[in-house]
Design a protein around this motif. Structure first.
Motif, PDB file in Angstrom:
ATOM      1  N   UNK A  92      49.830  40.373  53.803  1.00 18.15           N
ATOM      2  CA  UNK A  92      49.022  39.272  54.344  1.00 18.15           C
ATOM      3  C   UNK A  92      47.566  39.330  53.886  1.00 18.15           C
ATOM      4  N   UNK A  93      46.996  40.513  53.787  1.00 17.29           N
ATOM      5  CA  UNK A  93      45.574  40.632  53.424  1.00 17.29           C
ATOM      6  C   UNK A  93      45.299  40.389  51.931  1.00 17.29           C
ATOM      7  N   UNK A  94      46.342  40.447  51.090  1.00 19.49           N
ATOM      8  CA  UNK A  94      46.136  40.241  49.659  1.00 19.49           C
ATOM      9  C   UNK A  94      46.809  38.976  49.125  1.00 19.49           C
ATOM     10  N   UNK A  95      47.637  38.326  49.927  1.00 23.15           N
ATOM     11  CA  UNK A  95      48.344  37.124  49.498  1.00 23.15           C
ATOM     12  C   UNK A  95      47.507  35.902  49.864  1.00 23.15           C
ATOM     13  N   UNK A  96      47.009  35.211  48.846  1.00 22.25           N
ATOM     14  CA  UNK A  96      46.162  34.051  49.084  1.00 22.25           C
ATOM     15  C   UNK A  96      46.823  32.796  48.541  1.00 22.25           C
ATOM     16  N   UNK A  97      46.543  31.666  49.167  1.00 23.96           N
ATOM     17  CA  UNK A  97      47.114  30.386  48.756  1.00 23.96           C
ATOM     18  C   UNK A  97      46.156  29.606  47.879  1.00 23.96           C
ATOM     19  N   UNK A  98      46.738  28.879  46.939  1.00 23.35           N
ATOM     20  CA  UNK A  98      46.008  27.982  46.057  1.00 23.35           C
ATOM     21  C   UNK A  98      46.712  26.636  46.154  1.00 23.35           C
ATOM     22  N   UNK A  99      45.972  25.601  46.431  1.00 17.66           N
ATOM     23  CA  UNK A  99      46.549  24.260  46.555  1.00 17.66           C
ATOM     24  C   UNK A  99      45.824  23.318  45.606  1.00 17.66           C
ATOM     25  N   UNK A 100      46.553  22.831  44.615  1.00 16.96           N
ATOM     26  CA  UNK A 100      45.992  21.904  43.629  1.00 16.96           C
ATOM     27  C   UNK A 100      44.755  22.498  42.959  1.00 16.96           C
ATOM     28  N   UNK A 101      44.814  23.803  42.700  1.00 20.90           N
ATOM     29  CA  UNK A 101      43.727  24.467  41.992  1.00 20.90           C
ATOM     30  C   UNK A 101      42.594  24.963  42.863  1.00 20.90           C
ATOM     31  N   UNK A 102      42.709  24.791  44.180  1.00 22.54           N
ATOM     32  CA  UNK A 102      41.642  25.216  45.087  1.00 22.54           C
ATOM     33  C   UNK A 102      42.155  26.278  46.045  1.00 22.54           C
ATOM     34  N   UNK A 103      41.394  27.364  46.252  1.00 19.41           N
ATOM     35  CA  UNK A 103      41.818  28.372  47.227  1.00 19.41           C
ATOM     36  C   UNK A 103      41.704  27.803  48.642  1.00 19.41           C
ATOM     37  N   UNK A 104      42.749  27.999  49.454  1.00 19.15           N
ATOM     38  CA  UNK A 104      42.723  27.449  50.814  1.00 19.15           C
ATOM     39  C   UNK A 104      42.932  28.501  51.894  1.00 19.15           C
ATOM     40  N   UNK A 105      43.043  29.780  51.527  1.00 21.07           N
ATOM     41  CA  UNK A 105      43.186  30.831  52.530  1.00 21.07           C
ATOM     42  C   UNK A 105      44.526  31.516  52.447  1.00 21.07           C
ATOM     43  N   UNK A 106      45.017  31.939  53.601  1.00 18.51           N
ATOM     44  CA  UNK A 106      46.255  32.702  53.648  1.00 18.51           C
ATOM     45  C   UNK A 106      47.319  32.040  54.497  1.00 18.51           C
ATOM     46  N   UNK A 107      48.350  32.809  54.787  1.00 15.36           N
ATOM     47  CA  UNK A 107      49.492  32.337  55.578  1.00 15.36           C
ATOM     48  C   UNK A 107      49.385  32.859  56.996  1.00 15.36           C
ATOM     49  N   UNK A 108      50.005  32.230  57.955  1.00 12.66           N
ATOM     50  CA  UNK A 108      50.956  31.125  57.873  1.00 12.66           C
ATOM     51  C   UNK A 108      50.264  29.770  57.688  1.00 12.66           C
ATOM     52  N   UNK A 109      51.047  28.802  57.207  1.00 10.55           N
ATOM     53  CA  UNK A 109      50.541  27.448  57.023  1.00 10.55           C
ATOM     54  C   UNK A 109      51.697  26.458  57.189  1.00 10.55           C
TER      55      UNK A 109
END
Length: 100
Positions: A70-87
């Motif tokens: 969880x601390x190293x898995x980051x989300x990218x949405x349409x080329x922009x970082x948006x944070x982590x999970x859950x989402x």
């Protein structure tokens, strides 16, 4: 969208007005494998290849089974970082109007 970051064709089938998300996930056993496989994104050749998951949906929820990741898995949405999970996200057709 279809493209992001310097012309990467991450979801060449995406349409802004169809009410669906095009979800693309690229698996990689290592950073080197990801680097090699991600080069295909620039011409859309990653779609349909082993290690690439693609599907369409109207809503999606995601979380991690591995709490340590969880601390190293980051989300990218349409080329922009948006944070982590859950989402959880849902596409709302017609919520944004575009002018041509």
């Amino acid at each position: 969208g279809r493209y992001f970051g310097s012309g990467m064709h991450v979801a060449p089938m995406a349409k802004l007005d169809d009410g669906k998300f095009e979800v693309v996930s690229i698996d990689a056993a290592s950073k080197i494998a990801f680097s090699v496989n991600s080069q295909r994104i620039y011409d859309g050749a990653h779609i349909g290849k082993e290690g690439t998951l693609h599907f369409s949906c109207e809503k999606i929820s995601m979380d991690l089974d591995n709490e340590e990741a969880r601390k190293v898995f980051l989300l990218d949405c349409d080329g922009e970082p948006i944070g982590g999970l859950p989402i959880s996200v849902e596409c709302v057709p017609g919520a944004i109007r575009f002018r041509g």
